[in-house]
Design an enzyme around this catalytic site. Structure first.
Site, PDB file in Angstrom:
ATOM      1  N   ASP A 120      57.029  65.360  23.863  1.00 17.71           N
ATOM      2  CA  ASP A 120      58.481  65.528  23.768  1.00 17.71           C
ATOM      3  C   ASP A 120      58.747  66.813  22.986  1.00 17.71           C
ATOM      4  O   ASP A 120      57.836  67.376  22.369  1.00 17.71           O
ATOM      5  CB  ASP A 120      59.140  64.334  23.050  1.00 17.71           C
ATOM      6  CG  ASP A 120      60.662  64.499  22.943  1.00 17.71           C
ATOM      7  OD1 ASP A 120      61.277  64.906  23.938  1.00 17.71           O
ATOM      8  OD2 ASP A 120      61.221  64.266  21.860  1.00 17.71           O
ATOM      9  N   TYR A 126      64.785  71.784  23.080  1.00 17.14           N
ATOM     10  CA  TYR A 126      64.502  72.305  24.418  1.00 17.14           C
ATOM     11  C   TYR A 126      65.796  72.435  25.233  1.00 17.14           C
ATOM     12  O   TYR A 126      65.878  73.244  26.150  1.00 17.14           O
ATOM     13  CB  TYR A 126      63.581  71.349  25.179  1.00 17.14           C
ATOM     14  CG  TYR A 126      62.093  71.426  24.848  1.00 17.14           C
ATOM     15  CD1 TYR A 126      61.598  72.176  23.782  1.00 17.14           C
ATOM     16  CD2 TYR A 126      61.173  70.729  25.633  1.00 17.14           C
ATOM     17  CE1 TYR A 126      60.232  72.217  23.505  1.00 17.14           C
ATOM     18  CE2 TYR A 126      59.811  70.775  25.370  1.00 17.14           C
ATOM     19  CZ  TYR A 126      59.337  71.511  24.305  1.00 17.14           C
ATOM     20  OH  TYR A 126      57.986  71.545  24.045  1.00 17.14           O
ATOM     21  N   GLY A 127      66.789  71.597  24.892  1.00 17.94           N
ATOM     22  CA  GLY A 127      68.018  71.501  25.701  1.00 17.94           C
ATOM     23  C   GLY A 127      68.666  72.829  26.069  1.00 17.94           C
ATOM     24  O   GLY A 127      69.033  73.040  27.226  1.00 17.94           O
ATOM     25  N   THR A 141      65.547  61.311  25.120  1.00 13.64           N
ATOM     26  CA  THR A 141      64.705  60.318  24.445  1.00 13.64           C
ATOM     27  C   THR A 141      64.970  60.232  22.944  1.00 13.64           C
ATOM     28  O   THR A 141      64.499  59.303  22.291  1.00 13.64           O
ATOM     29  CB  THR A 141      63.210  60.600  24.718  1.00 13.64           C
ATOM     30  OG1 THR A 141      62.909  61.947  24.341  1.00 13.64           O
ATOM     31  CG2 THR A 141      62.880  60.382  26.174  1.00 13.64           C
ATOM     32  N   HIS A 142      65.755  61.151  22.405  1.00 13.01           N
ATOM     33  CA  HIS A 142      66.158  61.041  21.001  1.00 13.01           C
ATOM     34  C   HIS A 142      67.234  59.949  20.802  1.00 13.01           C
ATOM     35  O   HIS A 142      67.385  59.423  19.703  1.00 13.01           O
ATOM     36  CB  HIS A 142      66.737  62.359  20.485  1.00 13.01           C
ATOM     37  CG  HIS A 142      65.715  63.412  20.159  1.00 13.01           C
ATOM     38  ND1 HIS A 142      64.937  64.025  21.107  1.00 13.01           N
ATOM     39  CD2 HIS A 142      65.356  63.971  18.968  1.00 13.01           C
ATOM     40  CE1 HIS A 142      64.149  64.914  20.517  1.00 13.01           C
ATOM     41  NE2 HIS A 142      64.379  64.901  19.220  1.00 13.01           N
ATOM     42  N   ASN A 146      63.552  64.111  28.694  1.00  3.96           N
ATOM     43  CA  ASN A 146      64.351  64.281  29.911  1.00  3.96           C
ATOM     44  C   ASN A 146      64.475  65.751  30.305  1.00  3.96           C
ATOM     45  O   ASN A 146      64.407  66.101  31.475  1.00  3.96           O
ATOM     46  CB  ASN A 146      65.743  63.694  29.694  1.00  3.96           C
ATOM     47  CG  ASN A 146      65.721  62.184  29.603  1.00  3.96           C
ATOM     48  OD1 ASN A 146      65.926  61.493  30.588  1.00  3.96           O
ATOM     49  ND2 ASN A 146      65.447  61.663  28.424  1.00  3.96           N
ATOM     50  N   THR A 147      64.680  66.612  29.299  1.00  2.00           N
ATOM     51  CA  THR A 147      64.867  68.030  29.586  1.00  2.00           C
ATOM     52  C   THR A 147      63.613  68.613  30.229  1.00  2.00           C
ATOM     53  O   THR A 147      63.679  69.342  31.228  1.00  2.00           O
ATOM     54  CB  THR A 147      65.177  68.795  28.269  1.00  2.00           C
ATOM     55  OG1 THR A 147      66.144  68.057  27.535  1.00  2.00           O
ATOM     56  CG2 THR A 147      65.679  70.187  28.543  1.00  2.00           C
TER      57      THR A 147
END
Ligand code: DGL
Length: 275
Positions: free
Chosen positions: A12, A44-45, A188-189, A77-78
């Site tokens: 992650d 990362y977003g 996922t955070h 997810n990103t």
């Protein structure tokens, strides 16, 4: 030296992937897991997709070279949105992401087809959730909102404060008018903020944790590929690397996962950059 652990490899951009790890451990207690949280390069977003692909690729190579992992789970997810198809082509082990499982679980959960999504700006922009939901349920309406600040509440370990609860409530108030019956935690955070999120949207809205849905699908896939660890006499081991400071990572990790036989270690970004 390469350790042959037959382990599940996971990654992650930081702490968030531990929500997936926790769900996987609960379902697959015999499996060893090696996790990399890229806290030093979080978030990362807002990054360019090519950059996220490169980071995910570096982490996959580290885990394959050092641990001979049997499957690579992109517990982000990103990174799933950006890197899943690329890494599925490049790597010679199965690669699993979190978006398909999350979208499938949301469609199954929703009665009205009005589904909210909170995720990073990268995930929202990629439209992967929206596309997958529409392919599963063409009439569905997806209300997507980027919530990058929520990632920082977790990374900075302020997610259990009253200020965090108020911030979450303020950010999510518009979902009331959208009349959603289901909200996907598409980062996922976010499961660490479950209490505040549930309070903000009300008990009538069902929350879907994409990571937990992924754990169920991972167990099924490992079984169907005959990759479940049924032999191992030794207890499962858990190696948790962070590219950031270990102390801070360890505090949030043990708070979320509980006390356990966790092995924490630092992984310098420079080492990943050589992969
Ligand atoms: N945990 C990550 C996700 O699921 C991303 C957080 C970030 O680095 O922006 O999307």
């Amino acid at each position: 030296m390469k350790k042959s652990m037959n382990a599940i490899g996971m990654m992650d951009s930081g702490i968030g992937g531990l929500t997936v790890l926790k769900a996987v451990k609960a379902l697959l207690s015999k499996e060893s897991i090696v996790f990399v949280g890229d806290n030093a390069r979080n978030p990362y977003g807002p990054r360019r997709p090519e950059e996220v692909v490169q980071f995910a690729r570096q982490i996959a190579h580290f885990l394959i070279e050092k641990y001979d992992i049997k499957v690579f789970v992109i517990a982000c997810n990103t990174a799933t949105a950006c890197a899943l198809p690329v890494l599925q082509k490049e790597l010679n082990i199965p690669v699993i992401g979190v978006i398909d499982s999350g979208a499938k679980a949301a469609v199954k959960t929703s009665q009205t087809g009005r589904i909210g999504l909170i995720a990073t700006e990268g995930t929202v922009k990629s439209a992967k959730y929206q596309d997958e939901i529409h392919s599963l349920k063409p009439g569905a309406k997806v209300f997507a909102q980027a919530e990058p600040d929520f990632v920082q509440l977790v990374e900075k370990n302020t997610y259990q404060t009253t200020a965090a609860e108020e911030e979450v409530a303020e950010h999510l108030q518009d979902f009331g008018a959208d009349k959603i019956d289901t909200l996907i935690l598409g980062c996922t955070h976010f499961p660490l903020l479950t209490k505040s999120i549930q309070k903000a949207v009300g008990s009538g809205v069902k929350l879907v944790d994409a990571g937990a849905a992924t754990a169920v699908d991972l167990a099924k896939s490992l079984k169907s590929m005959d990759l479940l660890d049924t032999e191992s006499a030794a207890a499962a081991s858990y190696e948790l690397y962070t590219t950031g400071p270990v102390d801070a990572f360890e505090v949030i990790a043990t708070d979320w996962l509980g006390q356990g036989d966790w092995h924490f270690a630092h992984l310098p970004v420079e080492e990943l950059e050589q992969k």
